[in-house]
Design a protein around this motif. Sequence first.
Motif, mmCIF file in Angstrom:
data_model
loop_
_atom_site.group_PDB
_atom_site.id
_atom_site.type_symbol
_atom_site.label_atom_id
_atom_site.label_comp_id
_atom_site.label_asym_id
_atom_site.label_seq_id
_atom_site.Cartn_x
_atom_site.Cartn_y
_atom_site.Cartn_z
ATOM 1 N N MET A 48 10.370 -8.691 28.405
ATOM 2 C CA MET A 48 11.357 -8.610 29.264
ATOM 3 C C MET A 48 11.489 -9.582 30.407
ATOM 4 S SD MET A 48 13.543 -6.246 30.145
ATOM 5 C CE MET A 48 14.553 -6.146 31.716
ATOM 6 N N PHE A 49 10.569 -10.145 30.841
ATOM 7 C CA PHE A 49 10.809 -11.217 32.020
ATOM 8 C C PHE A 49 10.217 -12.566 31.211
ATOM 9 C CE2 PHE A 49 10.799 -7.576 34.591
ATOM 10 C CZ PHE A 49 11.728 -7.956 35.593
ATOM 11 N N ARG A 50 10.080 -12.594 29.971
ATOM 12 C CA ARG A 50 9.621 -13.789 29.165
ATOM 13 C C ARG A 50 8.511 -14.161 29.319
ATOM 14 N NH1 ARG A 50 15.237 -17.164 29.874
ATOM 15 N NH2 ARG A 50 16.752 -15.360 28.888
ATOM 16 N N LEU A 51 7.320 -13.276 29.882
ATOM 17 C CA LEU A 51 6.317 -13.681 30.285
ATOM 18 C C LEU A 51 5.352 -13.951 29.128
ATOM 19 C CD1 LEU A 51 4.266 -14.041 32.879
ATOM 20 C CD2 LEU A 51 3.477 -11.725 32.201
ATOM 21 N N THR A 52 5.697 -13.192 28.135
ATOM 22 C CA THR A 52 4.889 -13.532 26.947
ATOM 23 C C THR A 52 5.545 -14.157 25.712
ATOM 24 O OG1 THR A 52 5.598 -11.259 26.039
ATOM 25 C CG2 THR A 52 3.381 -11.420 27.200
ATOM 26 N N GLN A 53 6.795 -14.563 25.900
ATOM 27 C CA GLN A 53 7.709 -15.477 25.124
ATOM 28 C C GLN A 53 6.783 -16.249 24.248
ATOM 29 O OE1 GLN A 53 11.086 -17.541 26.736
ATOM 30 N NE2 GLN A 53 12.153 -16.786 25.153
ATOM 31 N N LYS A 54 7.133 -16.224 22.916
ATOM 32 C CA LYS A 54 6.477 -17.209 21.752
ATOM 33 C C LYS A 54 4.788 -16.997 21.596
ATOM 34 C CE LYS A 54 10.001 -20.875 22.472
ATOM 35 N NZ LYS A 54 10.191 -22.197 22.769
ATOM 36 N N LEU A 55 4.359 -16.151 22.281
ATOM 37 C CA LEU A 55 2.776 -15.944 22.119
ATOM 38 C C LEU A 55 2.610 -15.451 20.977
ATOM 39 C CD1 LEU A 55 1.598 -14.624 25.669
ATOM 40 C CD2 LEU A 55 1.252 -16.847 24.856
ATOM 41 N N SER A 56 3.274 -14.493 20.377
ATOM 42 C CA SER A 56 3.101 -14.020 19.151
ATOM 43 C C SER A 56 3.199 -14.818 17.880
ATOM 44 C CB SER A 56 3.993 -12.630 18.724
ATOM 45 O OG SER A 56 5.292 -13.151 18.860
ATOM 46 N N THR A 57 3.892 -16.015 18.387
ATOM 47 C CA THR A 57 4.095 -17.120 17.230
ATOM 48 C C THR A 57 2.957 -18.063 17.341
ATOM 49 O OG1 THR A 57 6.563 -16.835 17.475
ATOM 50 C CG2 THR A 57 5.641 -19.015 16.456
ATOM 51 N N GLU A 58 2.781 -18.482 18.676
ATOM 52 C CA GLU A 58 1.459 -19.385 18.740
ATOM 53 C C GLU A 58 0.095 -18.847 18.507
ATOM 54 O OE1 GLU A 58 2.169 -21.585 22.429
ATOM 55 O OE2 GLU A 58 4.208 -21.730 22.214
ATOM 56 N N SER A 74 -0.778 -15.933 16.767
ATOM 57 C CA SER A 74 -0.242 -14.749 15.560
ATOM 58 C C SER A 74 -1.519 -13.745 15.440
ATOM 59 C CB SER A 74 0.306 -15.131 14.243
ATOM 60 O OG SER A 74 -0.646 -16.194 13.778
ATOM 61 N N LYS A 75 -2.961 -14.362 15.384
ATOM 62 C CA LYS A 75 -3.953 -13.519 15.009
ATOM 63 C C LYS A 75 -4.337 -12.582 16.313
ATOM 64 C CE LYS A 75 -5.556 -16.236 11.188
ATOM 65 N NZ LYS A 75 -6.762 -16.934 10.617
ATOM 66 N N GLN A 76 -3.695 -12.963 17.327
ATOM 67 C CA GLN A 76 -4.598 -12.393 18.727
ATOM 68 C C GLN A 76 -3.355 -11.637 19.363
ATOM 69 O OE1 GLN A 76 -6.263 -16.389 19.891
ATOM 70 N NE2 GLN A 76 -7.480 -14.933 21.238
ATOM 71 N N VAL A 77 -1.857 -12.155 19.329
ATOM 72 C CA VAL A 77 -1.028 -11.380 19.939
ATOM 73 C C VAL A 77 0.119 -10.873 19.090
ATOM 74 C CG1 VAL A 77 1.015 -11.697 21.666
ATOM 75 C CG2 VAL A 77 -1.216 -13.151 21.516
ATOM 76 N N PHE A 78 0.379 -9.353 19.286
ATOM 77 C CA PHE A 78 1.384 -8.680 18.397
ATOM 78 C C PHE A 78 2.364 -7.909 19.176
ATOM 79 C CE2 PHE A 78 -3.213 -8.729 16.886
ATOM 80 C CZ PHE A 78 -2.894 -9.400 15.410
ATOM 81 N N ASN A 79 3.564 -7.893 18.582
ATOM 82 C CA ASN A 79 4.661 -6.805 19.279
ATOM 83 C C ASN A 79 4.313 -5.705 19.083
ATOM 84 O OD1 ASN A 79 6.342 -8.999 20.261
ATOM 85 N ND2 ASN A 79 7.139 -9.418 18.130
ATOM 86 N N SER A 80 4.249 -4.612 19.997
ATOM 87 C CA SER A 80 3.905 -3.269 20.015
ATOM 88 C C SER A 80 5.221 -2.649 19.932
ATOM 89 C CB SER A 80 3.021 -2.744 21.294
ATOM 90 O OG SER A 80 4.037 -3.024 22.269
#
Length: 676
Positions: A1-11, A13-19
């Motif tokens: 929403m506030f781009r705080l986690t932007q691109k984390l799921s790409t960088e 990918s084994k730790q960050v997932f979209n819920s």
Amino acid sequence: MFRLTQKLSTEFSKQVFNSPLAESTILGVACGLAAYGKRPVFELQFIDFIYPGFNQLVTNISNLRWRSFGNWKCPAVIYAPYGAYLPGGSLWHSQANESALAHYPGLNIVIPSTPADAAGLLWTAMHGEDPVIFLIPKHLLWAEHEYTEPIRAVPLGEAHMLRSGSDVTLVAWGNTMEKSLEALEKIGDKIRVELIDLRSIVPWDKATIEESVRKTRRLVVVQEDTENCSVGQMLISHVASKTELWNEMISPPILVSKANVMIGYNPIYEYSALPDVEQIIAAVERSVATRHERTAVAAGADRGHMSREPEIVMPESAARGALTSPATPEAGQKRSITVPVMGEGIRNAKVVSLLKNPGDTISHDDELCEVETDKAVYPIQSSFAGVMSEWKTKVGDTVEIGQELGTIITGEPSFADQFQEAAEESAGGAVEAAVPSRKQPEIAPEDRRRYSKIEPALSPTITRKLLQVIPANLQIDARWDAICKSRDTAKRKNGKQVPSPSVMIAWAVVRAMEKHPHFRRLILEDERIVENDNFDLGIAVALEGDRLATAVIVDANTKNWGEFVKTYNETVDATRGGRVDAMNAPVVITSLGAFGVKAGAPIVVPPSVGTLFVGTAHRELIPNGKKNESAEVITLSLTFDHRVVNGARAAGFANEIKKEIEGFKIPTAKAEAMAT
């Protein structure tokens, strides 16, 4: 929403997932992962949306460790944007609800107010063994700060003292820290405020708060959450329950809080519901003003409307329809059409249509144009009737929030003119609404009752003058024993012919006005402010037929005691007999003590700048050293025009009146000669 986690799921990918956007699922998965040894950090779009997952939170997450005797743990972090002060969020994007979450044992709750605290608290939360609700004020999500020193972990339950002081303890957290810092900038050095950022709600730092209150003996708590059953009330209740602290306190604790109201869609409603800088300043000044006595044992609560009316300072573009104009413009004047505040983080928009052409007739609530953001297309509506003048933009332009789009020539009278017209009609005939609606309803045919003519309580002239006033009010108690002693002494010496307490109070007010020039001022019809060395004093007088008049003691400060008493009695009697005096008194005294009224909030009518209400004498518990004693007091309630006098000067004036009353002695000829 506030781009705080932007691109984390790409960088990562084994730790960050979209819920999924399902709070119950988010919290349930967090509980499961934590129970199996993971340390999950889950995001909710806004803390307002936590309630669909409340069952998982309070039935499983909060008590898993307790009900399994420590065999299972739930070291999860649930973080979410929190609070208001970014307009347009309303019901589901602007809530501060830490008190509801703090009710459940097993949950830790933190609310940082700086990026450094956010990083330090998040580190601690991620390394703990219990669930943490991490509430992030939304303005922090836009803030960018660089720190030269390494960010250190912040322990849970440890408050941060930002500023040391000795006059009053001010406790805040989250968004209200920013407001508190702004308030202290305005207060300056005249009040030594000790500012504490609570930052950890559960657990909270009792020792730091107790130590500070023990030093300052005063407490003001500022919170964004609703007053009812709140964290602020918990803090005040804790301090009040400590006997050694309560006996040391010289002013009742004050809570500055959002009242039990919703956050409205219109930014005007949002800002009016929330604590602001002026309310915080008023609370600090009110706490310090009761310097020598505590008037009641119950904790006070400032809901934004008790001691002074807040001045809501905000962009005029926040109003629905986004039309900016003077407070009382003349008919035929141009009004600007501006881009309104449209929601969280929206800074600009694209013009997609212009719905009115120059020369078109505009009615109330007509749609003037449409602008498009990343989220939706918004119509901009008119708050006035008139004629479209010109557009200063074209379709396809990108415009900023607050930018002028065009102008309307209004074709209606100002609100003040409508109000005056209605008052005059009411005074001259049948009873009508004080402010006429756009279309007056007709009386139903079956309604054949006769309506009697009733004079308004206030004349149309006074009503018109009141529209310009910016009123504020403060109250303080003064001991009554000096007045009683002076009366008793005079009775023994002169029999029944002794001055009334009202005369003695009036004399005290004049002496205070001599020392406070701001209360020797008048504000004229053209809003010019003038000040005189010699000044009048007004006395409100009740007349038959529920009417009021003002007796004016001319050049009150030039009279000795004997002349003052004589003039006071003669002037009041003449006013009761129908004489009308020219009203040039900076201060007017009024009282309903004969009806047993202890306190009230009087109105102030220009050209006066202040009205003092004197309550009936009553008993209160007040401190005397380290003990409390019962004493007879009167409550002085001062309403003043904020256009002329600020809160600190008004508090000083009220304290001076209190000092004069508590030290009153009937002047002797010798004493007056020495004074001159």
